[in-house]
Design an enzyme around this catalytic site. Structure first.
Site, short mmCIF file in Angstrom:
data_model
loop_
_atom_site.label_atom_id
_atom_site.label_comp_id
_atom_site.label_asym_id
_atom_site.label_seq_id
_atom_site.Cartn_x
_atom_site.Cartn_y
_atom_site.Cartn_z
N CYS A 11 38.84 79.99 56.86
CA CYS A 11 39.67 81.17 56.54
C CYS A 11 40.92 81.11 57.40
CB CYS A 11 38.86 82.45 56.74
SG CYS A 11 38.31 82.75 58.43
N ASN A 14 39.31 82.48 61.58
CA ASN A 14 37.98 81.99 61.99
C ASN A 14 37.25 83.00 62.87
OD1 ASN A 14 36.58 79.15 63.84
ND2 ASN A 14 35.76 80.17 62.05
N CYS A 16 36.41 86.29 61.14
CA CYS A 16 35.79 87.26 60.20
C CYS A 16 35.05 86.54 59.07
CB CYS A 16 36.83 88.20 59.61
SG CYS A 16 37.70 89.21 60.84
N ARG A 17 35.79 86.03 58.09
CA ARG A 17 35.15 85.52 56.87
C ARG A 17 34.43 84.19 57.05
NH1 ARG A 17 40.49 85.84 53.48
NH2 ARG A 17 41.25 85.42 55.58
N SER A 18 35.10 83.19 57.66
CA SER A 18 34.44 81.87 57.69
C SER A 18 33.23 81.82 58.62
CB SER A 18 35.44 80.75 57.99
OG SER A 18 36.05 80.89 59.25
N ASP A 126 40.41 89.45 52.78
CA ASP A 126 40.52 89.51 54.24
C ASP A 126 40.16 90.92 54.72
OD1 ASP A 126 41.25 89.48 56.86
OD2 ASP A 126 43.26 88.68 56.53
P1 4NP Z 1 39.67 85.89 58.96
O1 4NP Z 1 40.39 87.28 59.26
O2 4NP Z 1 40.75 84.97 58.42
O3 4NP Z 1 38.66 86.24 57.95
O4 4NP Z 1 39.09 85.42 60.27
C1 4NP Z 1 41.56 87.40 60.01
C2 4NP Z 1 41.49 87.40 61.38
C3 4NP Z 1 42.64 87.55 62.13
C4 4NP Z 1 43.85 87.68 61.51
C5 4NP Z 1 43.93 87.66 60.13
C6 4NP Z 1 42.78 87.52 59.38
N1 4NP Z 1 45.04 87.87 62.28
O5 4NP Z 1 46.10 88.00 61.68
O6 4NP Z 1 44.97 87.84 63.50
#
Ligand code: 4NP
Length: 157
Positions: A11, A14, A16-18, A126
């Site tokens: 994602c 790294n 939340c989703r992945s 997201d």
């Molecule tokens: P992820 O979520 O891609 O599912 O881990 C996010 C985590 C952090 C950010 C964006 C999405 N950020 O912009 O910091």
């Protein structure tokens, strides 16, 4: 295929989703007796070395899985040779992965929900800027994707 399959979920952050996709996939692989390696990474470098977001940890914990020891890392071109499957959580990350994929990549690159009949092309949204309930949606999505992907990898072998 004789080598053990190895799946990398990717994602943006790294956190939340992945990590949730990795956790759901490990659980599903265990459940169906599939011998597979799994990891996760981000296309971005905002959270290197950080544990998953506390809301991601909480939704995994509710499913009986501890992901507090996971540490965010950034995807590398080498990942396309080390893993047999690289799986993006959304289209932006899929595009970025296509850009960094080396010419001698051996990994198959797909979108997670492409493995779910009827959900082809869909993103796992997201949840980072949303509320806690968004993480329940994330968990449901990654669980569904992980189940279909694990089944497909088992059936290919
Ligand atoms: P992820 O979520 O891609 O599912 O881990 C996010 C985590 C952090 C950010 C964006 C999405 N950020 O912009 O910091």
């Amino acid at each position: 295929m004789s080598d053990k399959p190895a799946v990398l979920f990717v994602c943006l952050g790294n956190i939340c989703r992945s990590p949730l996709a990795e956790a759901a996939f490990r659980a599903e692989a265990d459940r169906i007796g599939l011998d597979v390696a799994a990891d996760s990474a981000g296309t971005g470098d905002y959270h290197l070395g950080h544990p998953p977001d506390r809301r991601a940890q909480a939704v995994a914990r509710r499913a009986g899985i501890d992901i507090s020891h996971y540490q965010a890392r950034q995807v590398t071109p080498e990942d396309f040779r080390r893993f047999t499957h690289v799986v993006a959580l959304d289209r932006d990350n899929l595009s970025n992965l296509r850009r960094i994929r080396p010419a001698d990549a051996t990994a198959e690159l797909t979108l997670l929900l492409d493995h779910v009949p009827g959900r082809e092309g869909e993103a796992v949204a997201d949840p980072y800027y949303g509320d806690d309930a968004g993480f329940d949606v994330t968990w449901a999505d990654v669980t569904e994707g992980a189940r279909e992907l694990a089944r497909r990898i088992r059936d290919e072998r």
